[in-house]
Design a protein around this motif. Structure first.
Motif, short mmCIF file in Angstrom:
data_model
loop_
_atom_site.label_atom_id
_atom_site.label_comp_id
_atom_site.label_asym_id
_atom_site.label_seq_id
_atom_site.Cartn_x
_atom_site.Cartn_y
_atom_site.Cartn_z
N GLU A 30 0.85 -1.21 0.00
CA GLU A 30 0.00 0.00 0.00
C GLU A 30 0.88 1.25 0.00
N ARG A 31 1.99 1.19 0.73
CA ARG A 31 2.89 2.36 0.76
C ARG A 31 3.54 2.57 -0.61
N SER A 32 3.88 1.46 -1.26
CA SER A 32 4.46 1.59 -2.61
C SER A 32 3.44 2.15 -3.59
N ASP A 33 2.19 1.70 -3.45
CA ASP A 33 1.12 2.22 -4.32
C ASP A 33 0.93 3.72 -4.07
N GLY A 38 2.05 9.47 -5.50
CA GLY A 38 2.84 10.68 -5.27
C GLY A 38 3.54 11.13 -6.53
N LEU A 39 4.06 10.14 -7.26
CA LEU A 39 4.73 10.46 -8.53
C LEU A 39 3.74 11.13 -9.49
N LYS A 40 2.54 10.57 -9.57
CA LYS A 40 1.51 11.15 -10.46
C LYS A 40 1.13 12.56 -10.00
N ALA A 41 1.03 12.74 -8.70
CA ALA A 41 0.64 14.06 -8.16
C ALA A 41 1.72 15.10 -8.48
N LEU A 42 2.99 14.71 -8.30
CA LEU A 42 4.08 15.65 -8.61
C LEU A 42 4.14 15.94 -10.11
N GLU A 43 3.94 14.90 -10.92
CA GLU A 43 3.97 15.10 -12.38
C GLU A 43 2.85 16.05 -12.81
N LEU A 179 -5.70 13.45 -4.32
CA LEU A 179 -6.60 12.78 -3.38
C LEU A 179 -6.12 11.35 -3.11
N ALA A 180 -5.63 10.69 -4.14
CA ALA A 180 -5.12 9.32 -3.94
C ALA A 180 -3.86 9.34 -3.08
N PHE A 181 -3.03 10.34 -3.29
CA PHE A 181 -1.76 10.42 -2.54
C PHE A 181 -2.00 10.68 -1.05
N PHE A 182 -3.02 11.46 -0.76
CA PHE A 182 -3.31 11.78 0.65
C PHE A 182 -4.50 10.97 1.18
N ARG A 183 -4.76 9.82 0.57
CA ARG A 183 -5.88 8.96 0.99
C ARG A 183 -5.81 8.60 2.47
N PHE A 224 3.22 17.88 0.30
CA PHE A 224 3.93 16.91 -0.54
C PHE A 224 5.20 16.43 0.12
N SER A 225 5.98 17.38 0.60
CA SER A 225 7.30 17.06 1.11
C SER A 225 7.24 16.08 2.28
N THR A 226 6.39 16.37 3.27
CA THR A 226 6.31 15.51 4.45
C THR A 226 5.85 14.11 4.07
N GLN A 227 4.88 14.04 3.17
CA GLN A 227 4.35 12.73 2.77
C GLN A 227 5.42 11.90 2.05
N ILE A 228 6.15 12.54 1.16
CA ILE A 228 7.17 11.84 0.38
C ILE A 228 8.31 11.37 1.29
#
Lengths: 239, 82
Positions: A30-33, A38-43, A179-183, A224-228
């Motif tokens: 789940e963390r990898s997903d 996160g990659l999609k959100a940054l892109e 929204l997916a990144f911060f689910r 973003f930064s804290t989550q990544i």
């Protein structure tokens, strides 16, 4: 928000330590997903920035930005019925550095919901003046006039909601990714919302959901930064 | 050969730089409409729910819905002129 302390919403702790603890509860896959999200959100964010735009400039366009107005004016709807809009409250009701926030809704066909309330609020997403995510929050029922569901159901609806075909496309793509990144934080504030509502009702505020003294029930700071960094600390990486 | 791993944290400084270059959007202008004022005041009889999605309603529906405390449109002293 002008509320007395007893009416304040439930705040999740902030910072990297809290985020690491929250994300540690997820399975490694789940963390990898999440990291891939996160990659999609940054892109999606970078793609806008490269054009000299932000998610806010994209959704407001050339319109005059006025408190309480909806952007886009009739809200952005996907073919699935999920919808969102962006707006700002009066300055006195905005959190520090908040430019405005998205309200995100899932369709809800529950038969006992009034015809004009066949939707459920998933979350509010505040952003700063550069369009960077600041917090997720939940609202009281009267604020959004929604078909109220318990936290488990809201989380299920949130996972089913997709905005990718709503216009503007750049915004819906960005919103889906963010929204997916911060689910995990959205799930958290949704459960905190129910706990907060129960606590207030147990204290005698039985009509809480219609009580106009309470606007926001729970919130959590995000960035973003804290989550990544938290995900990387826990060993997540992109495929 | 070892698989190249993407570290998102390496992209964060570039993102911050790109965001800093983009001009921040101006803050929202104060709303002068009656609806905005009612929303902002948390009036218990405010005419609608401030964060509900937009609805396509016909006039009949519009009268039926909304807050029961709201005065009818025609007699609302704060309604914008049409």
């Amino acid at each position: 928000m002008t509320q007395s302390s007893s009416l304040l919403s439930s705040h999740a702790p902030r910072g990297r330590r809290f985020t690491v603890d929250l994300l540690r509860k997820l399975a490694p896959q789940e963390r990898s997903d999440l990291y891939a999200c996160g990659l999609k959100a940054l892109e999606a964010t970078q793609s806008l920035l490269k054009q000299g735009k932000t998610v806010i400039s994209e959704i407001i366009g050339n319109a005059t930005y006025v408190e309480w107005e909806h952007y886009p004016p009739r809200d952005a709807k996907s073919r699935t019925g999920a919808l969102f809009y962006y707006h700002a409250h009066a300055a006195s009701q905005r959190m520090p550095s908040e430019h405005g926030h998205f309200h995100v809704f899932a369709p809800n066909d529950r038969a006992d919901c009034p015809y004009d309330q066949r939707y459920t609020h998933i979350a509010g997403l505040s952003v700063d003046a550069q369009g960077m995510p600041l917090r997720v929050f939940t609202t009281n029922q009267w604020v959004t006039a929604e078909c109220w569901e318990n936290a488990e159901r809201v989380c299920t609806l949130a996972r089913q909601a997709a905005f990718k075909d709503a216009r503007p496309h750049n915004v819906s793509k960005w919103l889906d990714a963010v929204l997916a990144f911060f689910r995990p934080q959205i799930d958290l504030v949704t459960h905190m919302r129910d706990a907060r509502a129960k606590a207030l009702m147990d204290r005698g505020r039985i009509h809480l959901l219609k009580d106009r003294r309470t606007h926001i029930l729970s919130q959590c700071r995000i960035d973003f930064s804290t989550q990544i960094v938290a995900l990387e600390e826990l060993g997540a990486d992109a495929p | 050969m070892a698989k190249a791993r993407i570290k998102l944290s390496h992209a964060l400084p570039a993102l911050a730089l790109a965001a800093a270059v983009v001009a921040p959007m101006p803050q929202a202008l104060s709303s002068l409409s009656a609806t905005g004022v009612a929303h902002a005041s948390s009036n218990p009889c405010a005419p609608s729910n401030p964060c509900a999605p937009s609805k396509k309603m016909d006039k009949k529906m519009e009268k039926k819905s909304s807050n029961p405390c709201a005065p009818s449109k025609s007699s609302n002293p704060c309604a914008p002129s049409k």
